[in-house]
Design an enzyme around this catalytic site. Structure first.
Site, PDB file in Angstrom:
ATOM      1  N   LEU A  38       0.948  17.322  -1.057  1.00 31.94           N
ATOM      2  CA  LEU A  38       0.620  15.913  -0.577  1.00 31.94           C
ATOM      3  C   LEU A  38       0.157  15.146  -1.402  1.00 31.94           C
ATOM      4  O   LEU A  38      -0.504  14.005  -1.206  1.00 31.94           O
ATOM      5  CB  LEU A  38      -0.327  16.207   0.698  1.00 31.94           C
ATOM      6  CG  LEU A  38       0.169  16.954   1.833  1.00 31.94           C
ATOM      7  CD1 LEU A  38      -0.614  17.169   3.101  1.00 31.94           C
ATOM      8  CD2 LEU A  38       1.795  16.549   2.488  1.00 31.94           C
ATOM      9  N   TYR A 147      11.451  11.469 -17.796  1.00 26.17           N
ATOM     10  CA  TYR A 147      11.882  12.091 -16.737  1.00 26.17           C
ATOM     11  C   TYR A 147      13.052  12.704 -16.479  1.00 26.17           C
ATOM     12  O   TYR A 147      13.146  13.661 -16.276  1.00 26.17           O
ATOM     13  CB  TYR A 147      11.800  10.723 -15.830  1.00 26.17           C
ATOM     14  CG  TYR A 147      12.315  11.142 -14.256  1.00 26.17           C
ATOM     15  CD1 TYR A 147      11.951  12.040 -13.299  1.00 26.17           C
ATOM     16  CD2 TYR A 147      13.833  10.380 -14.057  1.00 26.17           C
ATOM     17  CE1 TYR A 147      12.501  12.060 -11.938  1.00 26.17           C
ATOM     18  CE2 TYR A 147      14.366  10.821 -12.924  1.00 26.17           C
ATOM     19  CZ  TYR A 147      13.598  11.585 -11.613  1.00 26.17           C
ATOM     20  OH  TYR A 147      14.412  11.849 -10.791  1.00 26.17           O
TER      21      TYR A 147
HETATM   22  N1  UFG Z   1      15.195  -3.620  -9.628  1.00 26.94           N
HETATM   23  C1  UFG Z   1      14.913  -5.002  -9.864  1.00 26.94           C
HETATM   24  N2  UFG Z   1      13.543  -5.262  -9.408  1.00 26.94           N
HETATM   25  C2  UFG Z   1      12.922  -4.450  -8.563  1.00 26.94           C
HETATM   26  C3  UFG Z   1      13.154  -2.762  -8.560  1.00 26.94           C
HETATM   27  C4  UFG Z   1      14.273  -2.641  -9.140  1.00 26.94           C
HETATM   28  O1  UFG Z   1      15.541  -5.649 -10.377  1.00 26.94           O
HETATM   29  O2  UFG Z   1      11.628  -4.778  -8.277  1.00 26.94           O
HETATM   30  C5  UFG Z   1      16.511  -3.073 -10.480  1.00 26.94           C
HETATM   31  C6  UFG Z   1      16.371  -2.359 -11.613  1.00 26.94           C
HETATM   32  O3  UFG Z   1      16.056  -2.882 -12.947  1.00 26.94           O
HETATM   33  C7  UFG Z   1      17.746  -1.391 -11.298  1.00 26.94           C
HETATM   34  C8  UFG Z   1      17.914  -1.577  -9.934  1.00 26.94           C
HETATM   35  O4  UFG Z   1      17.058  -2.590  -9.269  1.00 26.94           O
HETATM   36  O5  UFG Z   1      18.501  -2.013 -12.199  1.00 26.94           O
HETATM   37  C9  UFG Z   1      17.789  -0.197  -9.302  1.00 26.94           C
HETATM   38  O6  UFG Z   1      16.222   0.289  -9.591  1.00 26.94           O
HETATM   39  P1  UFG Z   1      15.367   1.634  -8.781  1.00 26.94           P
HETATM   40  O7  UFG Z   1      14.050   1.257  -9.469  1.00 26.94           O
HETATM   41  O8  UFG Z   1      15.679   1.320  -7.450  1.00 26.94           O
HETATM   42  O9  UFG Z   1      16.091   2.743  -9.122  1.00 26.94           O
HETATM   43  P2  UFG Z   1      16.854   3.325 -10.558  1.00 26.94           P
HETATM   44  O10 UFG Z   1      17.824   2.719 -10.910  1.00 26.94           O
HETATM   45  O11 UFG Z   1      15.479   2.888 -11.471  1.00 26.94           O
HETATM   46  O12 UFG Z   1      16.790   4.848 -10.447  1.00 26.94           O
HETATM   47  C10 UFG Z   1      16.373   5.614 -11.583  1.00 26.94           C
HETATM   48  C11 UFG Z   1      17.558   6.770 -11.770  1.00 26.94           C
HETATM   49  C12 UFG Z   1      17.390   7.869 -10.452  1.00 26.94           C
HETATM   50  C13 UFG Z   1      15.859   8.258 -10.634  1.00 26.94           C
HETATM   51  C14 UFG Z   1      15.178   7.164 -10.110  1.00 26.94           C
HETATM   52  C15 UFG Z   1      13.620   7.736 -10.177  1.00 26.94           C
HETATM   53  O13 UFG Z   1      18.704   5.942 -11.543  1.00 26.94           O
HETATM   54  O14 UFG Z   1      18.210   8.879 -10.817  1.00 26.94           O
HETATM   55  O15 UFG Z   1      14.984   6.098 -11.264  1.00 26.94           O
HETATM   56  O16 UFG Z   1      12.714   6.744  -9.506  1.00 26.94           O
HETATM   57  F1  UFG Z   1      15.659   9.277  -9.666  1.00 26.94           F
END
Ligand code: UFG
Length: 336
Positions: A38, A147
């Site tokens: 948790l 990670y």
């Molecule tokens: N993004 C923004 N603004 C935000 C949040 C995200 O522009 O406030 C963009 C990021 O730069 C990225 C896209 O949205 O281009 C998606 O971002 P996320 O943070 O939602 O997810 P990620 O692509 O970073 O995911 C990655 C890996 C996964 C992993 C995860 C762990 O692709 O495999 O991080 O949290 F599990």
């Protein structure tokens, strides 16, 4: 005669993807024991009855031994992990301890008790920067952050355990998990929340001032990053299929889980504005360290091997379910 179904041990079963999978397994009549400390999970994300909950840490060898002795699990579904890419860069040991060292305790107990089925929450982050998209399972694995490296190293450990004592694992390499239970009962509740769709919806609700888009100068059609958003309920169903693969005598294998379609940050933002009816203020910031321009899954192997494909291909359905959750139970901290 078909083998009787045994108990399933689910680590991290009170977390985002774990809890959606537990709900599905439970509804499918499986006997489920959840082990969750948790730290990030939520007790209230588990079914009110019918699932055994053990609060504790998978690194606690005594506790893990007691769980195995009492419940004699047939298979382990391993979700428990830290998943903040940025934090993994600044505090790598935290990630190697929790995502790599702690599961060794679990694997030792599995070996002692003859439990030889393991479903592992791996990630497209094990591939690192794409050399081609869409990415299939043969794409080179060269993770660019601790990670991704911690998940990739555990895959290697699992292969070695197969060679040594016959552990059969499915590495489910998730792309970008999103969405929530369609009825809005459970959902995504990270603290801090860094993921795109929940942050957009937090901005729509006025919980944060607006969305900062991290970079609009990528070599993509609109300059923002492209991702393959996979609905959490589709991930849950893939776990059932992976379990069936192992129960059917299937061997250790890696399977990508995505839709095969990419959407840019701006496309997701527009879809969220349509769903919520709210115009979301946007600012543009610099690129976020470690973000590849484009991550899109080739899901062909999942279809061929597991007979699985994503049901929710339109990200609007992810956003709709997430919005119901955000404006419902999450808004009232599950009680309302
Ligand atoms: N993004 C923004 N603004 C935000 C949040 C995200 O522009 O406030 C963009 C990021 O730069 C990225 C896209 O949205 O281009 C998606 O971002 P996320 O943070 O939602 O997810 P990620 O692509 O970073 O995911 C990655 C890996 C996964 C992993 C995860 C762990 O692709 O495999 O991080 O949290 F599990």
């Amino acid at each position: 005669m078909a083998e009787a179904k045994g108990t399933l041990l689910v680590t991290g079963g009170a977390g985002y993807i774990g809890s959606h999978t537990v709900a599905r397994l439970h509804e499918g009549g499986e006997r489920v024991v959840v082990l969750d400390n948790l730290v990030f999970g939520h007790r209230e994300a588990l079914p009110a009855a019918g699932v055994t909950f053990v609060q504790g840490d998978m690194a606690d060898a005594g506790l893990v031994e007691r769980v195995f002795a009492e419940h004699k699990p047939e298979a382990v579904l391993h979700f428990a992990a830290f998943a903040y890419v940025g934090e993994s860069v600044t505090d790598p040991l935290k990630y190697y301890r929790n995502n790599l060292a702690a599961p060794l305790v679990l694997l030792e107990a599995m070996q002692r008790h003859g439990c030889r089925r393991f479903i592992f929450s791996s990630t497209c982050a094990t591939y690192g920067d794409p050399v081609r998209v869409p990415m299939n399972e043969e794409h080179p694995q060269a993770p660019v952050n601790p990670y991704g490296a911690s998940k990739w190293m555990l895959e290697r450990v699992l292969k070695d355990c197969d060679a040594a004592w016959g552990l059969k694992s499915v590495f489910l390499r998730y792309f970008n998990a999103s969405g929530c239970d369609p009825e809005g009962r459970i959902g995504e509740d990270h603290d801090p929340e860094t993921h795109l769709i929940p942050r957009i919806l937090m901005a729509a609700k006025g919980e944060i001032e607006g969305l900062t888009i991290f970079g609009d100068d990528y070599p993509t059609p609109d300059g923002t990053c492209v991702r393959d958003y996979i609905h959490v309920c589709d991930l849950a169903s893939a776990h059932e299929k992976a379990l069936a693969h192992l129960r059917g005598g299937g061997g250790t294998t890696a399977v990508n889980l995505g839709t095969g379609r990419g959407f840019s940050v701006k496309e997701i933002l527009r879809a969220a504005e349509q769903v919520t009816g709210v115009s979301i203020p946007v600012t543009y910031g610099p690129r976020r360290a470690g973000d590849p321009a484009e991550l899109v899954c080739d899901p062909a192997k999942a279809k061929a091997l597991l007979d699985w494909e994503a049901g929710h291909k339109d990200p609007r359905s992810h956003i709709e379910s997430a919005w119901r959750w955000m404006t419902g139970p999450r808004g009232g901290r599950y009680g309302a």
